[in-house]
Motif scaffolding. Structure first.
Motif, short mmCIF file in Angstrom:
data_model
loop_
_atom_site.label_atom_id
_atom_site.label_comp_id
_atom_site.label_asym_id
_atom_site.label_seq_id
_atom_site.Cartn_x
_atom_site.Cartn_y
_atom_site.Cartn_z
N ILE A 190 -11.69 1.18 -12.86
CA ILE A 190 -10.51 0.52 -13.45
C ILE A 190 -9.93 1.40 -14.54
N ARG A 191 -8.61 1.42 -14.57
CA ARG A 191 -7.86 2.14 -15.59
C ARG A 191 -6.73 1.22 -16.04
N TYR A 192 -6.15 1.57 -17.17
CA TYR A 192 -5.02 0.79 -17.69
C TYR A 192 -3.82 1.72 -17.82
N SER A 193 -2.67 1.23 -17.41
CA SER A 193 -1.45 2.03 -17.51
C SER A 193 -1.08 2.21 -18.98
N GLN A 194 -0.32 3.24 -19.25
CA GLN A 194 0.13 3.54 -20.61
C GLN A 194 1.32 2.65 -20.95
N GLY A 195 1.55 2.46 -22.21
CA GLY A 195 2.75 1.75 -22.62
C GLY A 195 2.47 0.42 -23.28
N GLU A 196 3.58 -0.23 -23.61
CA GLU A 196 3.52 -1.49 -24.34
C GLU A 196 2.83 -2.59 -23.54
N ASN A 197 3.19 -2.73 -22.30
CA ASN A 197 2.59 -3.75 -21.44
C ASN A 197 1.63 -3.09 -20.47
N SER A 198 0.44 -2.68 -20.97
CA SER A 198 -0.50 -1.97 -20.10
C SER A 198 -0.96 -2.89 -18.97
N LEU A 199 -1.14 -2.29 -17.80
CA LEU A 199 -1.49 -3.01 -16.59
C LEU A 199 -2.81 -2.47 -16.07
N ALA A 200 -3.74 -3.36 -15.74
CA ALA A 200 -5.02 -2.94 -15.17
C ALA A 200 -4.79 -2.49 -13.73
N ILE A 201 -5.45 -1.38 -13.36
CA ILE A 201 -5.37 -0.83 -12.01
C ILE A 201 -6.80 -0.55 -11.56
N ALA A 202 -7.25 -1.23 -10.51
CA ALA A 202 -8.60 -1.03 -9.99
C ALA A 202 -8.51 -0.33 -8.64
N ARG A 203 -9.33 0.69 -8.47
CA ARG A 203 -9.43 1.40 -7.19
C ARG A 203 -10.85 1.24 -6.69
N PHE A 204 -10.95 0.94 -5.40
CA PHE A 204 -12.26 0.75 -4.79
C PHE A 204 -12.13 1.00 -3.29
N SER A 205 -13.26 1.09 -2.65
CA SER A 205 -13.30 1.35 -1.22
C SER A 205 -14.19 0.30 -0.57
N ILE A 206 -13.75 -0.23 0.59
CA ILE A 206 -14.60 -1.17 1.30
C ILE A 206 -14.89 -0.66 2.71
N ALA A 207 -16.10 -0.96 3.15
CA ALA A 207 -16.54 -0.62 4.50
C ALA A 207 -16.41 -1.88 5.35
N VAL A 208 -15.68 -1.78 6.44
CA VAL A 208 -15.45 -2.92 7.33
C VAL A 208 -16.10 -2.60 8.68
N ASN A 209 -17.04 -3.45 9.08
CA ASN A 209 -17.72 -3.23 10.36
C ASN A 209 -16.76 -3.42 11.52
N ARG A 210 -16.87 -2.55 12.50
CA ARG A 210 -16.09 -2.70 13.73
C ARG A 210 -16.77 -3.74 14.61
N ARG A 211 -15.96 -4.46 15.33
CA ARG A 211 -16.51 -5.47 16.23
C ARG A 211 -17.24 -4.79 17.39
N PHE A 212 -16.66 -3.70 17.91
CA PHE A 212 -17.27 -2.95 19.00
C PHE A 212 -17.24 -1.48 18.63
N ALA A 213 -18.32 -0.77 18.94
CA ALA A 213 -18.37 0.66 18.66
C ALA A 213 -18.90 1.38 19.90
N ARG A 214 -18.28 2.49 20.23
CA ARG A 214 -18.76 3.30 21.35
C ARG A 214 -19.97 4.10 20.89
N GLN A 215 -20.81 4.44 21.86
CA GLN A 215 -22.01 5.21 21.54
C GLN A 215 -21.61 6.54 20.90
N GLY A 216 -22.26 6.88 19.80
CA GLY A 216 -21.98 8.12 19.10
C GLY A 216 -20.87 8.02 18.07
N GLU A 217 -20.16 6.91 18.03
CA GLU A 217 -19.09 6.71 17.04
C GLU A 217 -19.61 5.87 15.89
#
Length: 151
Positions: free
Chosen positions: A16-43
């Motif tokens: 999380i970071r906050y923008s500069q300035g009078e009205n600072s705004l929180a900014i969160a960056r993150f990554s999510i792993a989403v399981n595939r419903r079907f996966a081919r062998q080797g993928e």
């Protein structure tokens, strides 16, 4: 229409970071792993999405989610294409979060709660969510609604 719904686990703690300035705004960056419903062998059987949340949503993510936490995210897809300093076009996609909800299963939430006791887990002296005895959902503690971004 540009709308995406993802359910997955955070691959790392949110930044999380906050923008500069009078009205600072929180900014969160993150990554999510989403399981595939079907996966081919080797993928791979999961896709990884870079996500960004702003304002109250960003603060909510920082306070209640950590690596391994399961979340349900609704948002939009945004292209972040640019030309690098070598003159090469770089193509990138970013998920902009509009709504974020807990999606923990009861057993995972119990394990996360046990692991986070005594450290920054929920932080700030906030009460930990209580678990209902008869289902897989977390109960939100009394009085916490004022700090949630979707009220």
């Amino acid at each position: 229409m540009n709308k995406i719904i993802l359910m997955g686990n955070l691959t790392r703690d949110p930044e999380i970071r906050y923008s500069q300035g009078e009205n600072s705004l929180a900014i969160a960056r993150f990554s999510i792993a989403v399981n595939r419903r079907f996966a081919r062998q080797g993928e791979t059987d999961a896709d990884f999405f870079n996500c960004t949340a702003f304002g109250k949503q960003a603060e909510f993510v920082e306070k209640y989610f950590k690596q391994g936490s399961r979340m349900l995210l609704t948002g939009r897809v945004q292209n972040d294409n640019y030309t690098n300093k070598n003159g090469e076009k770089v193509y990138s996609v970013q998920i902009i979060a509009e709504e974020i909800e807990f999606a923990e299963r009861k057993s995972a939430a119990d394990a996360n709660a046990a692991a986070s006791r005594g450290n920054s887990g929920f932080g700030g002296g906030a009460p930990e969510p209580a678990m209902a005895a008869d289902d897989d959902f977390m109960n939100i503690p009394d009085g916490i609604e004022d700090g949630l971004p979707f009220n």
